[in-house]
Design a protein around this motif. Structure first.
Motif, PDB file in Angstrom:
ATOM      1  N   ALA A 133       0.966  -1.192   0.008  1.00 48.48           N
ATOM      2  CA  ALA A 133      -0.452  -0.147  -0.115  1.00 48.48           C
ATOM      3  C   ALA A 133       0.978   1.339   0.141  1.00 48.48           C
ATOM      4  O   ALA A 133       0.474   2.410  -1.086  1.00 48.48           O
ATOM      5  N   ASP A 134       1.719   1.202   0.742  1.00 53.37           N
ATOM      6  CA  ASP A 134       2.387   2.693   1.048  1.00 53.37           C
ATOM      7  C   ASP A 134       3.582   2.710  -0.788  1.00 53.37           C
ATOM      8  O   ASP A 134       3.891   4.124  -1.244  1.00 53.37           O
ATOM      9  N   HIS A 135       4.416   2.018  -0.946  1.00 54.49           N
ATOM     10  CA  HIS A 135       4.467   1.267  -2.474  1.00 54.49           C
ATOM     11  C   HIS A 135       3.741   2.198  -4.045  1.00 54.49           C
ATOM     12  O   HIS A 135       3.972   2.999  -4.687  1.00 54.49           O
ATOM     13  N   LEU A 136       2.212   1.655  -3.823  1.00 49.74           N
ATOM     14  CA  LEU A 136       1.002   2.403  -4.531  1.00 49.74           C
ATOM     15  C   LEU A 136       1.189   3.599  -4.281  1.00 49.74           C
ATOM     16  O   LEU A 136       0.636   4.518  -5.687  1.00 49.74           O
ATOM     17  N   ARG A 137       1.086   3.629  -3.296  1.00 44.01           N
ATOM     18  CA  ARG A 137       0.371   5.624  -2.708  1.00 44.01           C
ATOM     19  C   ARG A 137       1.561   6.202  -3.592  1.00 44.01           C
ATOM     20  O   ARG A 137       1.845   7.492  -4.025  1.00 44.01           O
ATOM     21  N   SER A 138       3.035   5.972  -3.407  1.00 43.43           N
ATOM     22  CA  SER A 138       4.229   6.514  -3.937  1.00 43.43           C
ATOM     23  C   SER A 138       4.079   7.221  -5.300  1.00 43.43           C
ATOM     24  O   SER A 138       4.451   7.717  -6.142  1.00 43.43           O
ATOM     25  N   SER A 139       3.506   5.671  -5.885  1.00 44.38           N
ATOM     26  CA  SER A 139       3.324   5.628  -7.349  1.00 44.38           C
ATOM     27  C   SER A 139       2.501   6.453  -7.691  1.00 44.38           C
ATOM     28  O   SER A 139       2.463   7.479  -8.587  1.00 44.38           O
ATOM     29  N   VAL A 140       1.402   6.801  -6.920  1.00 49.39           N
ATOM     30  CA  VAL A 140       0.088   7.375  -7.299  1.00 49.39           C
ATOM     31  C   VAL A 140       0.777   8.641  -7.710  1.00 49.39           C
ATOM     32  O   VAL A 140       0.107   9.790  -8.387  1.00 49.39           O
ATOM     33  N   ARG A 141       1.610   9.322  -6.602  1.00 47.48           N
ATOM     34  CA  ARG A 141       2.142  10.725  -6.444  1.00 47.48           C
ATOM     35  C   ARG A 141       3.275  10.745  -7.093  1.00 47.48           C
ATOM     36  O   ARG A 141       3.274  11.632  -7.754  1.00 47.48           O
ATOM     37  N   SER A 142       3.989   9.786  -8.163  1.00 48.83           N
ATOM     38  CA  SER A 142       4.935  10.410  -8.769  1.00 48.83           C
ATOM     39  C   SER A 142       4.309   9.996 -10.511  1.00 48.83           C
ATOM     40  O   SER A 142       4.651  11.212 -11.176  1.00 48.83           O
ATOM     41  N   ALA A 143       2.917   9.223 -10.377  1.00 52.38           N
ATOM     42  CA  ALA A 143       1.907   9.488 -11.496  1.00 52.38           C
ATOM     43  C   ALA A 143       1.266  10.601 -12.011  1.00 52.38           C
ATOM     44  O   ALA A 143       1.441  11.181 -12.885  1.00 52.38           O
ATOM     45  N   ALA A 144       0.929  11.034 -10.583  1.00 51.14           N
ATOM     46  CA  ALA A 144       0.497  12.670 -10.722  1.00 51.14           C
ATOM     47  C   ALA A 144       1.831  13.632 -11.707  1.00 51.14           C
ATOM     48  O   ALA A 144       1.076  14.699 -12.344  1.00 51.14           O
ATOM     49  N   LYS A 145       2.788  13.482 -10.352  1.00 52.00           N
ATOM     50  CA  LYS A 145       3.670  14.670 -10.822  1.00 52.00           C
ATOM     51  C   LYS A 145       3.780  14.731 -12.377  1.00 52.00           C
ATOM     52  O   LYS A 145       4.154  15.751 -12.973  1.00 52.00           O
ATOM     53  N   SER A 146       4.466  13.509 -13.085  1.00 50.38           N
ATOM     54  CA  SER A 146       4.419  13.157 -14.105  1.00 50.38           C
ATOM     55  C   SER A 146       3.528  13.095 -15.075  1.00 50.38           C
ATOM     56  O   SER A 146       3.810  13.182 -16.577  1.00 50.38           O
ATOM     57  N   ARG A 147       2.412  13.328 -14.111  1.00 51.46           N
ATOM     58  CA  ARG A 147       0.911  13.121 -15.448  1.00 51.46           C
ATOM     59  C   ARG A 147       0.805  11.993 -16.261  1.00 51.46           C
ATOM     60  O   ARG A 147       0.833  11.853 -17.401  1.00 51.46           O
ATOM     61  N   PHE A 148       1.185  10.982 -15.842  1.00 53.83           N
ATOM     62  CA  PHE A 148       1.396   9.796 -16.254  1.00 53.83           C
ATOM     63  C   PHE A 148       0.057   8.665 -15.541  1.00 53.83           C
ATOM     64  O   PHE A 148      -0.081   8.219 -14.594  1.00 53.83           O
ATOM     65  N   ALA A 149      -0.736   9.184 -16.955  1.00 55.88           N
ATOM     66  CA  ALA A 149      -2.245   8.974 -16.278  1.00 55.88           C
ATOM     67  C   ALA A 149      -2.707   7.584 -15.868  1.00 55.88           C
ATOM     68  O   ALA A 149      -3.422   7.155 -15.130  1.00 55.88           O
ATOM     69  N   ALA A 150      -2.030   6.720 -16.814  1.00 54.26           N
ATOM     70  CA  ALA A 150      -2.245   5.507 -16.996  1.00 54.26           C
ATOM     71  C   ALA A 150      -2.098   3.820 -15.791  1.00 54.26           C
ATOM     72  O   ALA A 150      -2.174   3.922 -15.236  1.00 54.26           O
ATOM     73  N   ILE A 151      -0.204   4.716 -15.491  1.00 54.52           N
ATOM     74  CA  ILE A 151      -0.290   3.895 -14.232  1.00 54.52           C
ATOM     75  C   ILE A 151      -0.545   4.558 -13.076  1.00 54.52           C
ATOM     76  O   ILE A 151      -0.916   3.344 -11.817  1.00 54.52           O
ATOM     77  N   GLN A 152      -0.899   6.049 -12.698  1.00 53.16           N
ATOM     78  CA  GLN A 152      -1.913   6.139 -11.499  1.00 53.16           C
ATOM     79  C   GLN A 152      -3.285   5.151 -11.608  1.00 53.16           C
ATOM     80  O   GLN A 152      -3.827   5.160 -10.876  1.00 53.16           O
ATOM     81  N   ALA A 153      -3.999   5.591 -13.118  1.00 51.10           N
ATOM     82  CA  ALA A 153      -4.768   4.228 -12.566  1.00 51.10           C
ATOM     83  C   ALA A 153      -4.633   2.543 -12.256  1.00 51.10           C
ATOM     84  O   ALA A 153      -5.418   2.704 -11.326  1.00 51.10           O
ATOM     85  N   GLU A 154      -3.541   2.342 -12.825  1.00 45.87           N
ATOM     86  CA  GLU A 154      -3.268   0.815 -12.007  1.00 45.87           C
ATOM     87  C   GLU A 154      -3.184   0.558 -10.932  1.00 45.87           C
ATOM     88  O   GLU A 154      -3.948  -0.462  -9.574  1.00 45.87           O
TER      89      GLU A 154
END
Length: 213
Positions: A133-154
């Motif tokens: 869960a911690d890694h997923l939240r880190s993924s969401v934050r980095s995806a939002a910063k880089s506008r990587f919408a597909a990864i944030q959705a996953e």
């Protein structure tokens, strides 16, 4: 010297040979007998190199024509190599922390989003859901910063599943709602439809105003 031939006690003919001719007549059978004895006791002549080469070129009965008989040590090496190839190789997990440190050193947010998501999935498979869960939240934050919408959705879908498994449908619905909006913007119809089905299945409202996190 006289030679006579007898049959049934009667002398049929008498030939008398004297002098040198008589001696030769006695010696000829003896010489012929010696020649025969010498030839039978004579050792076989060695094969020439050419003949030996020809014989070597002839395959044995258990070797197919056109193929040389394999050497014993070569056959053993081939068998060992095939045995090693037949052994299953253990799958090695990537060194996610090292890869993440390298991406952080370059401030590569898109790479971090993908790496954290992969790391989280490995942790889920290993049963370490809190770390996942911690890694997923880190993924969401980095995806939002880089506008990587597909990864944030996953990552949102993974977080929703963890929340659902823990009995927290409110949080699960929030993540599904955001993932649905991202898939809509990305025009990924298949993923959009699957997310909406999850929301309907679990009774999620579709008109929430949600926080971004």
């Amino acid at each position: 010297m006289s030679v006579s031939v007898a049959m049934a006690g009667l002398v049929v003919a008498v030939i008398e040979i004297t002098g040198l001719a008589g001696t030769l007549a006695l010696l000829v059978p003896i010489v012929l007998l010696l020649i025969v004895i010498l030839r039978t006791r004579r050792p076989p002549e060695p094969r020439s190199e050419k003949a030996t080469a020809v014989l070597r070129a002839i395959p044995s009965s258990d070797t197919p024509p056109g193929e040389a008989a394999p050497r014993e040590d070569a056959s053993a090496a081939v068998a060992e190599e095939r045995a090693l190839e037949a052994e299953p190789m253990a799958a090695e997990s990537a060194d996610w922390p090292e890869l993440i440190r390298a991406a952080e050193a370059e401030n590569n947010q898109a790479a971090l989003a993908s790496l954290y998501l992969s790391f989280a999935r490995d942790e889920i498979a290993a049963g370490r859901v809190d770390q996942a869960a911690d890694h997923l939240r880190s993924s969401v934050r980095s995806a939002a910063k880089s506008r990587f919408a597909a990864i944030q959705a996953e990552a949102r879908l993974e977080l929703a599943e963890l929340a659902r498994a823990a009995g927290d449908l409110t949080t699960a619905c929030e993540h599904w709602q955001i993932a649905r909006a991202l898939f809509h913007d990305l025009k990924q119809k298949a993923e959009l439809g699957e997310t909406e089905n999850l929301m309907r299945k679990h009774g999620c409202p579709t008109d929430w105003v949600l926080n971004d996190f």
